[in-house]
Structures are given as structure tokens and as C-alpha cells.
Design an enzyme around this catalytic site. Structure first.
Site, PDB file in Angstrom:
ATOM      1  N   ARG A 181       0.677  -1.159   0.188  1.00  0.00           N
ATOM      2  CA  ARG A 181       0.565  -0.065  -0.285  1.00  0.00           C
ATOM      3  C   ARG A 181       1.063   1.229   0.274  1.00  0.00           C
ATOM      4  O   ARG A 181       0.159   2.856  -0.111  1.00  0.00           O
ATOM      5  CB  ARG A 181      -1.219   0.117   1.593  1.00  0.00           C
ATOM      6  CG  ARG A 181      -0.213   0.469   2.833  1.00  0.00           C
ATOM      7  CD  ARG A 181      -1.271   0.167   3.973  1.00  0.00           C
ATOM      8  NE  ARG A 181      -0.674   0.382   5.046  1.00  0.00           N
ATOM      9  CZ  ARG A 181      -1.876   0.933   5.881  1.00  0.00           C
ATOM     10  NH1 ARG A 181      -3.316   0.531   5.616  1.00  0.00           N
ATOM     11  NH2 ARG A 181      -1.339   1.698   6.258  1.00  0.00           N
ATOM     12  N   ARG A 185       6.205   6.975  -6.137  1.00  0.00           N
ATOM     13  CA  ARG A 185       5.434   8.335  -7.662  1.00  0.00           C
ATOM     14  C   ARG A 185       6.427   9.070  -8.676  1.00  0.00           C
ATOM     15  O   ARG A 185       8.035   9.478  -7.502  1.00  0.00           O
ATOM     16  CB  ARG A 185       4.520   9.083  -6.857  1.00  0.00           C
ATOM     17  CG  ARG A 185       3.549   8.383  -6.204  1.00  0.00           C
ATOM     18  CD  ARG A 185       3.324  10.242  -5.617  1.00  0.00           C
ATOM     19  NE  ARG A 185       1.893   9.782  -4.325  1.00  0.00           N
ATOM     20  CZ  ARG A 185       1.496  10.297  -3.355  1.00  0.00           C
ATOM     21  NH1 ARG A 185       2.558  10.614  -3.179  1.00  0.00           N
ATOM     22  NH2 ARG A 185       0.823   9.236  -3.110  1.00  0.00           N
ATOM     23  N   ARG A 258       0.762  -6.503  17.769  1.00  0.00           N
ATOM     24  CA  ARG A 258       1.619  -5.770  18.417  1.00  0.00           C
ATOM     25  C   ARG A 258       1.343  -4.728  18.976  1.00  0.00           C
ATOM     26  O   ARG A 258      -0.177  -4.479  18.714  1.00  0.00           O
ATOM     27  CB  ARG A 258       2.430  -5.500  16.489  1.00  0.00           C
ATOM     28  CG  ARG A 258       2.833  -5.895  16.190  1.00  0.00           C
ATOM     29  CD  ARG A 258       3.928  -6.819  16.446  1.00  0.00           C
ATOM     30  NE  ARG A 258       5.489  -5.239  17.169  1.00  0.00           N
ATOM     31  CZ  ARG A 258       6.285  -5.983  17.181  1.00  0.00           C
ATOM     32  NH1 ARG A 258       6.732  -7.524  18.433  1.00  0.00           N
ATOM     33  NH2 ARG A 258       8.007  -5.673  17.306  1.00  0.00           N
ATOM     34  N   ARG A 289       9.097   6.449  15.325  1.00  0.00           N
ATOM     35  CA  ARG A 289       8.721   7.615  15.148  1.00  0.00           C
ATOM     36  C   ARG A 289       8.132   8.286  15.978  1.00  0.00           C
ATOM     37  O   ARG A 289       7.833   8.063  16.881  1.00  0.00           O
ATOM     38  CB  ARG A 289       7.561   7.717  13.943  1.00  0.00           C
ATOM     39  CG  ARG A 289       5.983   7.320  14.291  1.00  0.00           C
ATOM     40  CD  ARG A 289       5.710   6.333  12.919  1.00  0.00           C
ATOM     41  NE  ARG A 289       3.837   6.525  13.831  1.00  0.00           N
ATOM     42  CZ  ARG A 289       3.144   5.662  12.802  1.00  0.00           C
ATOM     43  NH1 ARG A 289       3.146   6.022  11.802  1.00  0.00           N
ATOM     44  NH2 ARG A 289       1.708   5.948  13.356  1.00  0.00           N
ATOM     45  N   GLU A 314       7.157   6.699  19.741  1.00  0.00           N
ATOM     46  CA  GLU A 314       6.263   5.785  19.750  1.00  0.00           C
ATOM     47  C   GLU A 314       7.667   4.494  19.462  1.00  0.00           C
ATOM     48  O   GLU A 314       8.510   4.174  18.394  1.00  0.00           O
ATOM     49  CB  GLU A 314       5.745   5.605  18.375  1.00  0.00           C
ATOM     50  CG  GLU A 314       4.773   6.352  18.326  1.00  0.00           C
ATOM     51  CD  GLU A 314       4.251   6.702  16.683  1.00  0.00           C
ATOM     52  OE1 GLU A 314       3.909   5.546  16.096  1.00  0.00           O
ATOM     53  OE2 GLU A 314       2.461   7.332  16.999  1.00  0.00           O
ATOM     54  N   TYR A 362      -6.842  -5.638  10.026  1.00  0.00           N
ATOM     55  CA  TYR A 362      -6.199  -4.031  10.442  1.00  0.00           C
ATOM     56  C   TYR A 362      -7.020  -3.137   9.641  1.00  0.00           C
ATOM     57  O   TYR A 362      -7.054  -3.599   8.761  1.00  0.00           O
ATOM     58  CB  TYR A 362      -4.900  -3.750  10.364  1.00  0.00           C
ATOM     59  CG  TYR A 362      -4.079  -2.409   9.718  1.00  0.00           C
ATOM     60  CD1 TYR A 362      -3.696  -1.669  10.741  1.00  0.00           C
ATOM     61  CD2 TYR A 362      -4.662  -1.074   9.082  1.00  0.00           C
ATOM     62  CE1 TYR A 362      -3.300  -0.507  11.076  1.00  0.00           C
ATOM     63  CE2 TYR A 362      -3.854  -0.369   8.859  1.00  0.00           C
ATOM     64  CZ  TYR A 362      -3.606   0.207  10.092  1.00  0.00           C
ATOM     65  OH  TYR A 362      -2.637   1.707   9.665  1.00  0.00           O
ATOM     66  N   ASP A 364      -8.176   1.041   8.834  1.00  0.00           N
ATOM     67  CA  ASP A 364      -8.426   2.404   8.813  1.00  0.00           C
ATOM     68  C   ASP A 364      -9.145   3.264   9.369  1.00  0.00           C
ATOM     69  O   ASP A 364     -10.973   2.478   9.591  1.00  0.00           O
ATOM     70  CB  ASP A 364      -8.476   2.959   7.465  1.00  0.00           C
ATOM     71  CG  ASP A 364      -6.164   2.675   6.724  1.00  0.00           C
ATOM     72  OD1 ASP A 364      -5.644   3.097   8.185  1.00  0.00           O
ATOM     73  OD2 ASP A 364      -6.265   2.882   5.710  1.00  0.00           O
TER      74      ASP A 364
HETATM   75  N1  UDP Z   1       6.904   1.490   6.129  1.00  0.00           N
HETATM   76  C1  UDP Z   1       8.731   1.853   6.213  1.00  0.00           C
HETATM   77  N2  UDP Z   1       8.813   3.015   6.027  1.00  0.00           N
HETATM   78  C2  UDP Z   1       8.970   3.466   6.530  1.00  0.00           C
HETATM   79  C3  UDP Z   1       6.861   4.294   6.368  1.00  0.00           C
HETATM   80  C4  UDP Z   1       6.792   2.806   6.538  1.00  0.00           C
HETATM   81  O1  UDP Z   1       8.923   0.675   5.676  1.00  0.00           O
HETATM   82  O2  UDP Z   1       9.380   4.989   6.626  1.00  0.00           O
HETATM   83  C5  UDP Z   1       6.381   0.574   5.977  1.00  0.00           C
HETATM   84  C6  UDP Z   1       6.422  -0.570   7.129  1.00  0.00           C
HETATM   85  O3  UDP Z   1       6.834  -2.173   6.736  1.00  0.00           O
HETATM   86  C7  UDP Z   1       5.150  -0.620   7.573  1.00  0.00           C
HETATM   87  C8  UDP Z   1       4.143  -0.241   6.120  1.00  0.00           C
HETATM   88  O4  UDP Z   1       5.054   0.394   5.345  1.00  0.00           O
HETATM   89  O5  UDP Z   1       4.723  -1.625   7.933  1.00  0.00           O
HETATM   90  C9  UDP Z   1       3.101   0.326   6.428  1.00  0.00           C
HETATM   91  O6  UDP Z   1       3.168   1.662   7.066  1.00  0.00           O
HETATM   92  P1  UDP Z   1       2.549   3.078   7.212  1.00  0.00           P
HETATM   93  O7  UDP Z   1       2.871   4.392   8.166  1.00  0.00           O
HETATM   94  O8  UDP Z   1       1.321   2.697   5.943  1.00  0.00           O
HETATM   95  O9  UDP Z   1       1.577   1.784   8.405  1.00  0.00           O
HETATM   96  P2  UDP Z   1       0.561   2.265   9.816  1.00  0.00           P
HETATM   97  O10 UDP Z   1       1.426   2.391  11.160  1.00  0.00           O
HETATM   98  O11 UDP Z   1      -0.320   3.988   9.338  1.00  0.00           O
HETATM   99  O12 UDP Z   1      -0.078   1.495  10.295  1.00  0.00           O
END
Ligand code: UDP
Length: 377
Positions: A181, A185, A258, A289, A314, A362, A364
Site C-alpha cells: 500500500r 510516484r 503488536r 517515529r 513510538e 487492520y 483504517d
Molecule cells: N514503511 C517503511 N518505512 C517507512 C514507513 C512505512 O518501511 O518509513 C513500511 C512498513 O513496513 C510499514 C508499512 O510500510 O509496516 C505501512 O506503513 P504505514 O505507515 O502505512 O502503517 P501504519 O503505521 O499507518 O499502520
């Protein structure tokens, strides 16, 4: 004797509150109970020094579904927040996300889509040739997916460390769909989402929940499982949004999650990182993050109107009893356990299961609302 309520709704999160709102507006008598001291589930915000702090992790509303967007905006108008996270990488540099022309310029110095495409093709070749040599059509895991989608440089700087911290497992043991997902781009577009609409409720998420639950009876600090026999007979039907394995007394085993631990700090500075979301993609940094909450609701120089800021680091960890479950671990072992609970759930005539914990999925926020608006009453 007729029950006091048409619906008992277990859980005052987004699913429960949306369902209650709809049932109530159709004249059905609803009671919502929640074991936490507040409503809102994981979208609940705590106001600290005038800043809405996303207590259970950053929530950014995004959807292309006009029905859902109109529905939430009728409860509370949404602001213009657009998610443009940046990532601090192991090489010490900052990169724009999702992967776009800005990222490719920062990584390789390429300035046009054509140059970027050439570089991407070169980067992806290794993985595609390896898969071809092994006779594999589809990536078998997240590592293969990332390498064949975007190549080694970006995988190592921006994906590997972050993903392994988030999921606590090596990338070659994770399912490929997790990363599918993430957009790639060839335009200078830092908007994380492809959806038509996104934003944060003006005044914070509590306004959305309070609006949904207006005129509905809500009992907080009230645990369904503490007096199950009583709650089971108070209403004609139950909407259950808690953990499905707990509902069935863990008879097929416990589902895994998790979870995220937050370290929240109040800082005496108006603008600490200049953005709501900064990802730390290095395996050497223990958190995934840092969220600076004020940026969800103040834009441009408005951030300086408040001299204080609040940040949350986090830390992603395995879930244990007593913690808040966040992300279902949808691997084959857990899916098999869930399948057995789902079979029991499908046979229920008075109980509906909805949301992230009851469906072990999961979700949104927008699909949660869509689902809660579509269920037969
Ligand atoms: N991801 C990554 N680097 C980043 C952000 C996301 O590799 O800087 C990957 C990671 O595998 C993560 C997935 O993209 O589990 C989905 O990230 P997203 O931020 O969409 O997940 P959320 O935290 O919103 O569930």
C-alpha cells in the site's frame, strides 16, 4: 419481558459510536459500555497545554468515499491536514515519504522522472533477475516485494530497519502485502495518501466521538466481562467490538497483537521537528517515529501561537496481557485461530462482531465507518 434496550454496544470506539449513532437516529434504544474511563477507543485525544495529543498513536483520517466523508463532516468539520511524513535514515539524511521524486532526488540526485525511472530500473534489476532465476513470479515476502518494487538503496535506507522494528520480525519472514500500500510516484508529491479527502476534525477527534454519541446513554469504566450474565440480557442484540478470543474464553487459543508504547514529552519550544510525523528508519534507533501533535491542527506560523509543544516517541512491541492491543498479527497461525472463532461468531443470532479487535483485522478509520454504516440493524 421486553429488554430495556434494543442494542447493547460493547466498546465506545469509532465502530461502536458510529453504529450507536445510526441505530439511535432510527429510534432504537442503545446503551454503550466501555471498560476505559473515556470514550473514543484509540482515537481518543488528551488535551495537554492546549494541544490534542493522540494518546493511542497518530490518527489521520483519509478516504475517497464521499458518503463517509460527508457523514463525518456533518458531525464535525475537518481541517486541511495533509500527511507528508519525512524519514530520518541510517545515513543521517532526511528523506520525503512516500517514495516520490523528492525522495529520488535526495537519494540519487536525479532531477527528472526519466532519470529517476532509469535509476529505479537499475535498482530493481537485481531482485527481478534473482526471482526469475528461482522461477518465482510473485514476491514471497516483504523483502522481495520491496527489492523488486523499489530496489536496494531505498530498501536499506527507508524500509528494512523501520519494518523490522515495527513488526519485530525480519523482512524476509513478513508478508509482502504490508508494503504494497506504500505508493511509488514519479512526481514531486509528498502527500502520503492517494485518497480524495483527508484531514483531522477541527477541535480534535473527541469532538467526532462526542458528536456521534450525543443523546446516547454511555457507561464508562464498565467491563462487559466483569458481569457477562447481566449484560447479555439487558438488550435484544449486542454489537461487540472487543477481542473476539476473549468473547469465546480463549477456547481456541490467544490471538497475538503488536502494540505501541508511547513516551510523551512536553517541550518548552514552539516548533521542535517542523512536521507532525518523522519516521526513524534506522535499526539503531529504538523508536519507530516521533509525532509532534500540534502540527495536526496548526499550520504555517500558527504553530508559534503556542510556545509549548508535545512530542511522542513510538516504540513498537509484542503485546502482553494488560497492554492495549493495536495491530493484529495476520500470519497463518493467528489467522487459523481467528478462523475458528469466526465460525462460532457466524452462528450467533443476537451478537454482531465489528471492528479491529472483533474482526482481527487492520482497519483504517474510514472503512470502519463505512462498515458500521452498512451493517443491517
Ligand atoms: N514503511 C517503511 N518505512 C517507512 C514507513 C512505512 O518501511 O518509513 C513500511 C512498513 O513496513 C510499514 C508499512 O510500510 O509496516 C505501512 O506503513 P504505514 O505507515 O502505512 O502503517 P501504519 O503505521 O499507518 O499502520
Amino acid at each position: 419481558m421486553k429488554n430495556t434496550y434494543d442494542y447493547l454496544i460493547v466498546g465506545a470506539g469509532l465502530f461502536g459510536a458510529t453504529f450507536a449513532h445510526r441505530a439511535n437516529s432510527q429510534g432504537l434504544r442503545c446503551l454503550v459500555i466501555d471498560k476505559r474511563p473515556h470514550s473514543g477507543g484509540n482515537i481518543y485525544c488528551e488535551n495537554i497545554h492546549g494541544i490534542n495529543v493522540h494518546k493511542y498513536g497518530a490518527h489521520i483520517f483519509h478516504t475517497s468515499d464521499c458518503r463517509v466523508w460527508d457523514f463525518v463532516n456533518a458531525i464535525v468539520p475537518f481541517n486541511r491536514y495533509t500527511n507528508c511524513p519525512v524519514a530520518q535514515a541510517p545515513d543521517g539524511k532526511l528523506y520525503n515519504l512516500p517514495f516520490n521524486m523528492n525522495t529520488f532526488y535526495q537519494m540519487w540526485g536525479v532531477k527528472t522522472p526519466e532519470e529517476a525511472q532509469r535509476k529505479l530500473d537499475e535498482q530493481r534489476r537485481e531482485a527481478i533477475e534473482k526471482m526469475a532465476a528461482e522461477g518465482v513470479d510473485e514476491p514471497r515476502n516483504l523483502e522481495e516485494q520491496a527489492l523488486s518494487l523499489i530496489g536496494r538503496d531505498i530498501y536499506e535506507q527507508l524500509i528494512k530497519g523501520y519494518t523490522e522494528k515495527q513488526w519485530g520480525r525480519p523482512c524476509n519472514q513478513l508478508p509482502a502485502f504490508i508494503i504494497r500500500r506504500l505508493p511509488v510516484r514519479l512526481t514531486f508529491d509528498n502527500n502520503y495518501f492517494n485518497d480524495s479527502f483527508q484531514g483531522i476534525p477541527i477541535g480534535g477527534y473527541n469532538r467526532l466521538i462526542d458528536g456521534l454519541l450525543k443523546d446516547i446513554e454511555v457507561k464508562l469504566d464498565t467491563d462487559f466481562f466483569a458481569d457477562r450474565a447481566h449484560w447479555a440480557n439487558i438488550a435484544d442484540k449486542i454489537l461487540f467490538t472487543g477481542k473476539i478470543d476473549e468473547f469465546y474464553d480463549y477456547q481456541f487459543g490467544k490471538l497475538e497483537y503488536r502494540t505501541v508504547r508511547f513516551e510523551t514529552e512536553v517541550l518548552n519550544t514552539p516548533n521542535w521537528q517542523g512536521n507532525a510525523v518523522v519516521n526513524y528508519t534506522s535499526a539503531d534507533v529504538p523508536f519507530t517515529r516521533i509525532i509532534e501533535h500540534k502540527h495536526f491542527e496548526r499550520f504555517g506560523n500558527e504553530v508559534y501561537d503556542n510556545p509549548i509543544t508535545v512530542i511522542s516517541r513510538e516504540y513498537s512491541t509484542e503485546w502482553h496481557e494488560g497492554m492495549e492491543p493495536f495491530y493484529p498479527v495476520n500470519d497463518s497461525r493467528n489467522q487459523e485461530i481467528y478462523r475458528q472463532y469466526k465460525q462460532l461468531a457466524d452462528m450467533e443470532t443476537r451478537v454482531i462482531f465489528g471492528g479491529r479487535l472483533a474482526e482481527y483485522k487492520y482497519y483504517d478509520m474510514a472503512p470502519i465507518i463505512s462498515q458500521a454504516l452498512s451493517l443491517p440493524l
